[in-house]
Design a protein around this motif. Structure first.
Motif, PDB file in Angstrom:
ATOM      1  N   ARG A  18       0.834  -1.215   0.000  1.00 44.63           N
ATOM      2  CA  ARG A  18       0.000   0.000   0.000  1.00 44.63           C
ATOM      3  C   ARG A  18       0.864   1.259   0.000  1.00 44.63           C
ATOM      4  NH1 ARG A  18      -3.247  -2.946   3.692  1.00 44.63           N
ATOM      5  NH2 ARG A  18      -2.432  -1.768   5.464  1.00 44.63           N
ATOM      6  N   GLY A  19       1.921   1.257   0.818  1.00 46.16           N
ATOM      7  CA  GLY A  19       2.800   2.426   0.863  1.00 46.16           C
ATOM      8  C   GLY A  19       3.494   2.667  -0.462  1.00 46.16           C
ATOM      9  N   LEU A  20       3.944   1.612  -1.106  1.00 42.24           N
ATOM     10  CA  LEU A  20       4.615   1.742  -2.400  1.00 42.24           C
ATOM     11  C   LEU A  20       3.658   2.238  -3.470  1.00 42.24           C
ATOM     12  CD1 LEU A  20       6.655  -1.558  -2.185  1.00 42.24           C
ATOM     13  CD2 LEU A  20       7.662   0.724  -2.350  1.00 42.24           C
ATOM     14  N   GLU A  21       2.434   1.728  -3.460  1.00 42.48           N
ATOM     15  CA  GLU A  21       1.454   2.161  -4.456  1.00 42.48           C
ATOM     16  C   GLU A  21       1.098   3.627  -4.260  1.00 42.48           C
ATOM     17  OE1 GLU A  21      -0.813  -2.053  -5.475  1.00 42.48           O
ATOM     18  OE2 GLU A  21      -1.662  -0.714  -3.955  1.00 42.48           O
ATOM     19  N   ARG A  22       1.002   4.055  -3.002  1.00 42.12           N
ATOM     20  CA  ARG A  22       0.725   5.474  -2.745  1.00 42.12           C
ATOM     21  C   ARG A  22       1.857   6.350  -3.259  1.00 42.12           C
ATOM     22  NH1 ARG A  22      -0.189   7.132   3.009  1.00 42.12           N
ATOM     23  NH2 ARG A  22      -0.739   9.086   1.981  1.00 42.12           N
ATOM     24  N   ALA A  23       3.067   5.814  -3.261  1.00 42.24           N
ATOM     25  CA  ALA A  23       4.234   6.564  -3.747  1.00 42.24           C
ATOM     26  C   ALA A  23       4.387   6.480  -5.260  1.00 42.24           C
ATOM     27  CB  ALA A  23       5.497   6.050  -3.067  1.00 42.24           C
ATOM     28  N   GLY A  24       3.483   5.788  -5.924  1.00 46.47           N
ATOM     29  CA  GLY A  24       3.499   5.762  -7.387  1.00 46.47           C
ATOM     30  C   GLY A  24       4.142   4.545  -8.004  1.00 46.47           C
ATOM     31  N   PRO A  99      12.367  -2.398  12.729  1.00 46.50           N
ATOM     32  CA  PRO A  99      11.362  -1.605  12.021  1.00 46.50           C
ATOM     33  C   PRO A  99      11.996  -0.397  11.338  1.00 46.50           C
ATOM     34  CG  PRO A  99      11.329  -1.084  14.352  1.00 46.50           C
ATOM     35  CD  PRO A  99      12.339  -2.175  14.183  1.00 46.50           C
ATOM     36  N   PHE A 100      11.353   0.078  10.279  1.00 45.64           N
ATOM     37  CA  PHE A 100      11.844   1.244   9.562  1.00 45.64           C
ATOM     38  C   PHE A 100      10.645   2.051   9.090  1.00 45.64           C
ATOM     39  CE2 PHE A 100      11.670  -2.449   6.774  1.00 45.64           C
ATOM     40  CZ  PHE A 100      10.768  -2.024   5.812  1.00 45.64           C
ATOM     41  N   GLY A 101      10.885   3.299   8.751  1.00 42.12           N
ATOM     42  CA  GLY A 101       9.825   4.167   8.260  1.00 42.12           C
ATOM     43  C   GLY A 101       9.715   4.110   6.744  1.00 42.12           C
ATOM     44  N   LEU A 102       8.523   4.387   6.253  1.00 38.24           N
ATOM     45  CA  LEU A 102       8.309   4.372   4.812  1.00 38.24           C
ATOM     46  C   LEU A 102       9.185   5.405   4.112  1.00 38.24           C
ATOM     47  CD1 LEU A 102       6.733   3.281   2.364  1.00 38.24           C
ATOM     48  CD2 LEU A 102       4.990   5.030   2.828  1.00 38.24           C
ATOM     49  N   ALA A 103       9.372   6.553   4.751  1.00 37.28           N
ATOM     50  CA  ALA A 103      10.188   7.605   4.134  1.00 37.28           C
ATOM     51  C   ALA A 103      11.598   7.109   3.865  1.00 37.28           C
ATOM     52  CB  ALA A 103      10.224   8.842   5.029  1.00 37.28           C
ATOM     53  N   GLN A 169      -2.790  14.674  -3.795  1.00 37.25           N
ATOM     54  CA  GLN A 169      -2.103  14.169  -2.621  1.00 37.25           C
ATOM     55  C   GLN A 169      -0.861  13.373  -2.997  1.00 37.25           C
ATOM     56  OE1 GLN A 169      -2.942  15.151   0.379  1.00 37.25           O
ATOM     57  NE2 GLN A 169      -1.160  14.098   1.248  1.00 37.25           N
ATOM     58  N   GLU A 170      -0.960  12.576  -4.064  1.00 35.66           N
ATOM     59  CA  GLU A 170       0.197  11.788  -4.478  1.00 35.66           C
ATOM     60  C   GLU A 170       1.333  12.690  -4.934  1.00 35.66           C
ATOM     61  OE1 GLU A 170       1.507   8.535  -7.880  1.00 35.66           O
ATOM     62  OE2 GLU A 170      -0.581   8.592  -7.226  1.00 35.66           O
ATOM     63  N   ILE A 171       1.008  13.751  -5.675  1.00 31.43           N
ATOM     64  CA  ILE A 171       2.059  14.671  -6.122  1.00 31.43           C
ATOM     65  C   ILE A 171       2.715  15.343  -4.919  1.00 31.43           C
ATOM     66  CG2 ILE A 171       2.557  16.781  -7.413  1.00 31.43           C
ATOM     67  CD1 ILE A 171       0.281  16.013  -9.299  1.00 31.43           C
ATOM     68  N   LEU A 172       1.896  15.772  -3.955  1.00 27.57           N
ATOM     69  CA  LEU A 172       2.451  16.412  -2.765  1.00 27.57           C
ATOM     70  C   LEU A 172       3.340  15.445  -1.994  1.00 27.57           C
ATOM     71  CD1 LEU A 172      -0.720  18.360  -1.591  1.00 27.57           C
ATOM     72  CD2 LEU A 172       1.437  19.390  -2.338  1.00 27.57           C
ATOM     73  N   ALA A 175       6.560  14.850  -4.377  1.00 27.77           N
ATOM     74  CA  ALA A 175       7.388  16.007  -4.720  1.00 27.77           C
ATOM     75  C   ALA A 175       7.762  16.842  -3.489  1.00 27.77           C
ATOM     76  CB  ALA A 175       6.669  16.899  -5.737  1.00 27.77           C
ATOM     77  N   TRP A 176       7.004  16.716  -2.423  1.00 31.13           N
ATOM     78  CA  TRP A 176       7.321  17.434  -1.193  1.00 31.13           C
ATOM     79  C   TRP A 176       7.783  16.455  -0.114  1.00 31.13           C
ATOM     80  CZ3 TRP A 176       4.503  20.102  -4.660  1.00 31.13           C
ATOM     81  CH2 TRP A 176       4.662  21.496  -4.700  1.00 31.13           C
ATOM     82  N   ASP A 177       6.829  15.718   0.432  1.00 29.41           N
ATOM     83  CA  ASP A 177       7.135  14.798   1.522  1.00 29.41           C
ATOM     84  C   ASP A 177       5.988  13.825   1.652  1.00 29.41           C
ATOM     85  OD1 ASP A 177       6.721  14.198   4.658  1.00 29.41           O
ATOM     86  OD2 ASP A 177       8.840  14.419   4.223  1.00 29.41           O
ATOM     87  N   GLU A 178       6.301  12.557   1.912  1.00 28.82           N
ATOM     88  CA  GLU A 178       5.247  11.543   1.966  1.00 28.82           C
ATOM     89  C   GLU A 178       4.299  11.742   3.138  1.00 28.82           C
ATOM     90  OE1 GLU A 178       9.151  10.142   3.482  1.00 28.82           O
ATOM     91  OE2 GLU A 178       8.400  10.849   1.575  1.00 28.82           O
ATOM     92  N   HIS A 179       4.646  12.634   4.086  1.00 31.26           N
ATOM     93  CA  HIS A 179       3.754  12.910   5.201  1.00 31.26           C
ATOM     94  C   HIS A 179       3.147  14.314   5.102  1.00 31.26           C
ATOM     95  CE1 HIS A 179       5.092   9.214   6.982  1.00 31.26           C
ATOM     96  NE2 HIS A 179       6.347   9.618   6.968  1.00 31.26           N
TER      97      HIS A 179
END
Length: 227
Positions: A18-24, A99-103, A169-172, A175-179
């Protein structure tokens, strides 16, 4: 970009997909080494757990390396130096301990892809538009277009998959930050500047209620565009 998650914990695998798909990214998950070795089509990146039910992840990495230069990032709870050395010696490109963060994971994927991605995938073309990811330059026909770093990042998100509608939201997030949780109005300002600099009507289209996309390659919009 296709990412294959090799993880036998279904909950973790689903979260990563899910996290990867949200990131494109185009993402899929398998739960065994055998499935990883027979996955088709071949992914661009493999996120590889070491504790798999049928074989150790280092063996999966070794077998992948005998036939492919796919990027491999080990993602595991095993953080001992010996495990790191073994995986890297078998050809892993990076090693990330849970554990690690998605970012951090997304940053490592981007870094690995920059190292292993062939030169022809550093150049995105869409009609008269050319986006060079290596030099971060943009041309429309023979004209070089000077963009700010943020304008370039937005264009890159759209140019990776021309025609696909990318949500605000995906662009933000990309291009900015995943959070990113701020107002999306800042995106409109940058998109307006990007359109003005590209100078090709209809190239960056607004799809009302959904987001933005690169329009037809000829620069002729197939629908109404926002002013």
């Amino acid at each position: 970009m296709r990412v294959l998650v090799v993880e036998d914990d279904r909950g973790i695998a689903d979260l990563l997909v899910r996290g990867l798909e949200r990131a494109g990214y185009e993402a899929a998950a398998v739960s065994s080494g055998t499935e990883a070795l027979t996955a088709s089509p071949e992914p661009d990146v493999v996120l590889l757990d070491l504790g798999l039910p049928d074989m150790d992840g280092t063996e999966v990495c070794r077998r992948l390396r005998t036939r492919s230069d796919v990027a491999v990032i080990v993602v595991t709870a095993r953080g001992e130096e010996g495990d790191r050395v073994a995986a890297l010696d078998e050809g892993a490109d990076d090693y990330l301990v849970k554990p690690f963060g998605l970012a951090e994971l997304l940053a490592r994927i981007r870094a690995v892809l920059r190292r292993v991605r062939p030169a022809d995938r550093e150049l995105l073309s869409h009609g008269d538009l050319t986006v060079d990811l290596r030099t971060r330059t943009v041309r429309v026909g023979e004209r070089e277009v000077a963009l700010t770093p943020k304008e370039f990042d937005i264009l890159e998100v759209l140019a990776v998959d021309p025609g696909r509608v990318v949500s605000r939201q995906e662009i933000l997030e990309r291009a900015w930050d995943e959070h990113w949780y701020g107002p999306t109005k800042v995106l409109d300002v940058h998109v307006a500047a990007l359109r003005r600099k590209l100078g090709t009507p209809g190239l960056v289209e607004t799809v009302y209620g959904r987001g933005f996309r690169l329009g037809p390659a000829a620069g002729q919009a197939d629908g109404p565009e926002a002013p």
